[in-house]
Design a protein around this motif. Structure first.
Motif, PDB file in Angstrom:
ATOM      1  N   HIS A 104      19.130 -10.191  13.183  1.00 38.01           N
ATOM      2  CA  HIS A 104      19.122 -11.309  12.222  1.00 38.01           C
ATOM      3  C   HIS A 104      17.780 -12.020  12.233  1.00 38.01           C
ATOM      4  O   HIS A 104      17.536 -12.891  11.422  1.00 38.01           O
ATOM      5  N   ARG A 105      16.919 -11.649  13.161  1.00 38.63           N
ATOM      6  CA  ARG A 105      15.620 -12.311  13.301  1.00 38.63           C
ATOM      7  C   ARG A 105      14.524 -11.544  12.577  1.00 38.63           C
ATOM      8  O   ARG A 105      14.277 -10.377  12.856  1.00 38.63           O
ATOM      9  N   GLU A 106      13.853 -12.235  11.693  1.00 36.48           N
ATOM     10  CA  GLU A 106      12.791 -11.625  10.895  1.00 36.48           C
ATOM     11  C   GLU A 106      11.716 -10.976  11.763  1.00 36.48           C
ATOM     12  O   GLU A 106      11.326  -9.832  11.524  1.00 36.48           O
ATOM     13  N   GLU A 107      11.238 -11.683  12.789  1.00 42.20           N
ATOM     14  CA  GLU A 107      10.150 -11.149  13.618  1.00 42.20           C
ATOM     15  C   GLU A 107      10.580  -9.874  14.349  1.00 42.20           C
ATOM     16  O   GLU A 107       9.794  -8.944  14.489  1.00 42.20           O
ATOM     17  N   THR A 108      11.829  -9.839  14.800  1.00 43.17           N
ATOM     18  CA  THR A 108      12.339  -8.647  15.485  1.00 43.17           C
ATOM     19  C   THR A 108      12.333  -7.456  14.535  1.00 43.17           C
ATOM     20  O   THR A 108      11.883  -6.361  14.891  1.00 43.17           O
ATOM     21  N   VAL A 109      12.809  -7.680  13.319  1.00 43.44           N
ATOM     22  CA  VAL A 109      12.879  -6.600  12.324  1.00 43.44           C
ATOM     23  C   VAL A 109      11.475  -6.140  11.939  1.00 43.44           C
ATOM     24  O   VAL A 109      11.198  -4.940  11.879  1.00 43.44           O
ATOM     25  N   LEU A 110      10.567  -7.081  11.702  1.00 40.81           N
ATOM     26  CA  LEU A 110       9.190  -6.728  11.331  1.00 40.81           C
ATOM     27  C   LEU A 110       8.529  -5.913  12.447  1.00 40.81           C
ATOM     28  O   LEU A 110       7.855  -4.915  12.182  1.00 40.81           O
ATOM     29  N   VAL A 134      15.891   5.360   6.364  1.00 40.58           N
ATOM     30  CA  VAL A 134      15.316   5.312   5.017  1.00 40.58           C
ATOM     31  C   VAL A 134      16.163   4.405   4.122  1.00 40.58           C
ATOM     32  O   VAL A 134      15.631   3.605   3.350  1.00 40.58           O
ATOM     33  N   GLU A 135      17.489   4.507   4.252  1.00 41.26           N
ATOM     34  CA  GLU A 135      18.376   3.625   3.469  1.00 41.26           C
ATOM     35  C   GLU A 135      18.106   2.165   3.810  1.00 41.26           C
ATOM     36  O   GLU A 135      18.072   1.294   2.927  1.00 41.26           O
ATOM     37  N   CYS A 136      17.908   1.898   5.093  1.00 35.61           N
ATOM     38  CA  CYS A 136      17.602   0.547   5.545  1.00 35.61           C
ATOM     39  C   CYS A 136      16.289   0.070   4.918  1.00 35.61           C
ATOM     40  O   CYS A 136      16.186  -1.065   4.437  1.00 35.61           O
ATOM     41  N   MET A 137      15.276   0.931   4.907  1.00 33.55           N
ATOM     42  CA  MET A 137      13.972   0.566   4.335  1.00 33.55           C
ATOM     43  C   MET A 137      14.074   0.335   2.834  1.00 33.55           C
ATOM     44  O   MET A 137      13.410  -0.547   2.289  1.00 33.55           O
ATOM     45  N   VAL A 138      14.910   1.116   2.156  1.00 32.51           N
ATOM     46  CA  VAL A 138      15.127   0.897   0.715  1.00 32.51           C
ATOM     47  C   VAL A 138      15.716  -0.503   0.514  1.00 32.51           C
ATOM     48  O   VAL A 138      15.273  -1.258  -0.346  1.00 32.51           O
ATOM     49  N   ARG A 139      16.680  -0.842   1.354  1.00 31.84           N
ATOM     50  CA  ARG A 139      17.292  -2.175   1.262  1.00 31.84           C
ATOM     51  C   ARG A 139      16.238  -3.261   1.514  1.00 31.84           C
ATOM     52  O   ARG A 139      16.149  -4.239   0.785  1.00 31.84           O
ATOM     53  N   PHE A 140      15.421  -3.062   2.566  1.00 30.47           N
ATOM     54  CA  PHE A 140      14.368  -4.034   2.880  1.00 30.47           C
ATOM     55  C   PHE A 140      13.352  -4.135   1.750  1.00 30.47           C
ATOM     56  O   PHE A 140      12.798  -5.196   1.506  1.00 30.47           O
ATOM     57  N   SER A 141      13.086  -3.014   1.061  1.00 34.89           N
ATOM     58  CA  SER A 141      12.075  -3.018  -0.005  1.00 34.89           C
ATOM     59  C   SER A 141      12.534  -3.842  -1.211  1.00 34.89           C
ATOM     60  O   SER A 141      11.744  -4.137  -2.099  1.00 34.89           O
ATOM     61  N   LEU A 142      13.805  -4.217  -1.218  1.00 42.35           N
ATOM     62  CA  LEU A 142      14.359  -5.043  -2.293  1.00 42.35           C
ATOM     63  C   LEU A 142      14.568  -6.485  -1.842  1.00 42.35           C
ATOM     64  O   LEU A 142      15.147  -7.298  -2.558  1.00 42.35           O
ATOM     65  N   SER A 143      14.087  -6.794  -0.658  1.00 39.18           N
ATOM     66  CA  SER A 143      14.303  -8.109  -0.055  1.00 39.18           C
ATOM     67  C   SER A 143      13.495  -9.192  -0.765  1.00 39.18           C
ATOM     68  O   SER A 143      12.433  -8.933  -1.331  1.00 39.18           O
ATOM     69  N   ASN A 144      14.011 -10.419  -0.676  1.00 37.85           N
ATOM     70  CA  ASN A 144      13.256 -11.579  -1.180  1.00 37.85           C
ATOM     71  C   ASN A 144      12.128 -11.942  -0.223  1.00 37.85           C
ATOM     72  O   ASN A 144      11.215 -12.670  -0.585  1.00 37.85           O
ATOM     73  N   ARG A 146       8.901 -11.459   1.387  1.00 38.13           N
ATOM     74  CA  ARG A 146       7.724 -10.687   0.987  1.00 38.13           C
ATOM     75  C   ARG A 146       7.170  -9.830   2.118  1.00 38.13           C
ATOM     76  O   ARG A 146       6.807  -8.677   1.912  1.00 38.13           O
ATOM     77  N   ARG A 147       7.104 -10.373   3.333  1.00 35.09           N
ATOM     78  CA  ARG A 147       6.571  -9.604   4.464  1.00 35.09           C
ATOM     79  C   ARG A 147       7.416  -8.358   4.717  1.00 35.09           C
ATOM     80  O   ARG A 147       6.894  -7.268   4.908  1.00 35.09           O
ATOM     81  N   LEU A 148       8.724  -8.540   4.712  1.00 36.75           N
ATOM     82  CA  LEU A 148       9.636  -7.423   4.956  1.00 36.75           C
ATOM     83  C   LEU A 148       9.567  -6.417   3.806  1.00 36.75           C
ATOM     84  O   LEU A 148       9.511  -5.206   4.035  1.00 36.75           O
ATOM     85  N   ARG A 149       9.559  -6.929   2.584  1.00 39.08           N
ATOM     86  CA  ARG A 149       9.494  -6.059   1.394  1.00 39.08           C
ATOM     87  C   ARG A 149       8.217  -5.208   1.432  1.00 39.08           C
ATOM     88  O   ARG A 149       8.263  -4.004   1.218  1.00 39.08           O
ATOM     89  N   ASN A 150       7.081  -5.834   1.728  1.00 35.56           N
ATOM     90  CA  ASN A 150       5.806  -5.112   1.750  1.00 35.56           C
ATOM     91  C   ASN A 150       5.774  -4.055   2.850  1.00 35.56           C
ATOM     92  O   ASN A 150       5.318  -2.935   2.632  1.00 35.56           O
ATOM     93  N   LEU A 151       6.248  -4.424   4.040  1.00 38.37           N
ATOM     94  CA  LEU A 151       6.245  -3.492   5.168  1.00 38.37           C
ATOM     95  C   LEU A 151       7.159  -2.290   4.884  1.00 38.37           C
ATOM     96  O   LEU A 151       6.789  -1.142   5.124  1.00 38.37           O
TER      97      LEU A 151
END
Length: 185
Positions: A104-110, A134-144, A146-151
């Motif tokens: 649930h922590r942004e820094e951990t996920v990044l 890959v499914e997880c990254m697709v989900r992240f790529s749709l995130s609000n 920006r750091r997570l979406r870009n990564l």
């Protein structure tokens, strides 16, 4: 006395303090310091001698989210070093890192996404680009976020085949997972 041995003694004292203290707050503080030291290549040989990579790996299964965050951050820093990278991969840590994608922590996920990119090599590539990741990254790529979406977008573009991404996107759509509403584009 060289700066080299001073540094080793200081880092050794940190590791000892981490192992000896019962205070969660002290553990968090020491782990944050060790994660910061792991960012500097000059500390790598000392950190290797003290087996700090294993300490970071041990943190990835802790209940304390702060310890997980700092452990993942430190591990991510160490992944840039070839010797540490080999050790981390040999220790079977990939699944632990992949599990951190659901934090649930942004820094951990990044840190987990970045570490997976750093850990990618011929031997680990299939695991790092497995369908669930890959499914997880697709989900992240749709995130609000920006750091997570870009990564996540970089991960999908640089580490995955077009087919892997397409299959993950199709599955994402098939599951009918509603896309998060974007407050800004």
């Amino acid at each position: 006395v060289s700066a080299h041995s001073d540094r080793f003694q200081y880092l050794q004292a940190l590791v000892t303090e981490f192992q000896d203290t019962d205070s969660a707050e002290a553990k968090e503080q020491v782990l944050a310091n060790l994660a910061n030291f792991s960012y500097d290549p000059r500390n790598l040989s000392e950190l290797r001698r003290l087996q700090v990579a294993d300490l970071f790996l041990d943190m990835l299964t802790e209940d304390n989210e702060t310890l997980v965050e700092f452990g993942m951050g430190g591990l991510c820093n160490l992944c840039l070093d070839k010797v540490s990278k080999s050790h981390i991969l040999a220790s079977g840590a990939l699944n632990l890192v992949i599990n951190c994608l659901s934090s649930h922590r942004e820094e951990t996920v990044l840190s987990a996404v970045t570490a997976l990119m750093y850990l990618s090599c011929a031997a680990s590539h299939a695991d790092i680009t497995s369908a669930p990741v890959v499914e997880c990254m697709v989900r992240f790529s749709l995130s609000n976020n920006r750091r997570l979406r870009n990564l996540a977008t970089i991960f999908l573009e640089d580490y995955c085949s077009e087919q892997q991404v397409r299959e993950a996107q199709d599955l994402h759509t098939a599951l009918g997972i509603p896309l998060p509403h974007s407050t800004h584009t």
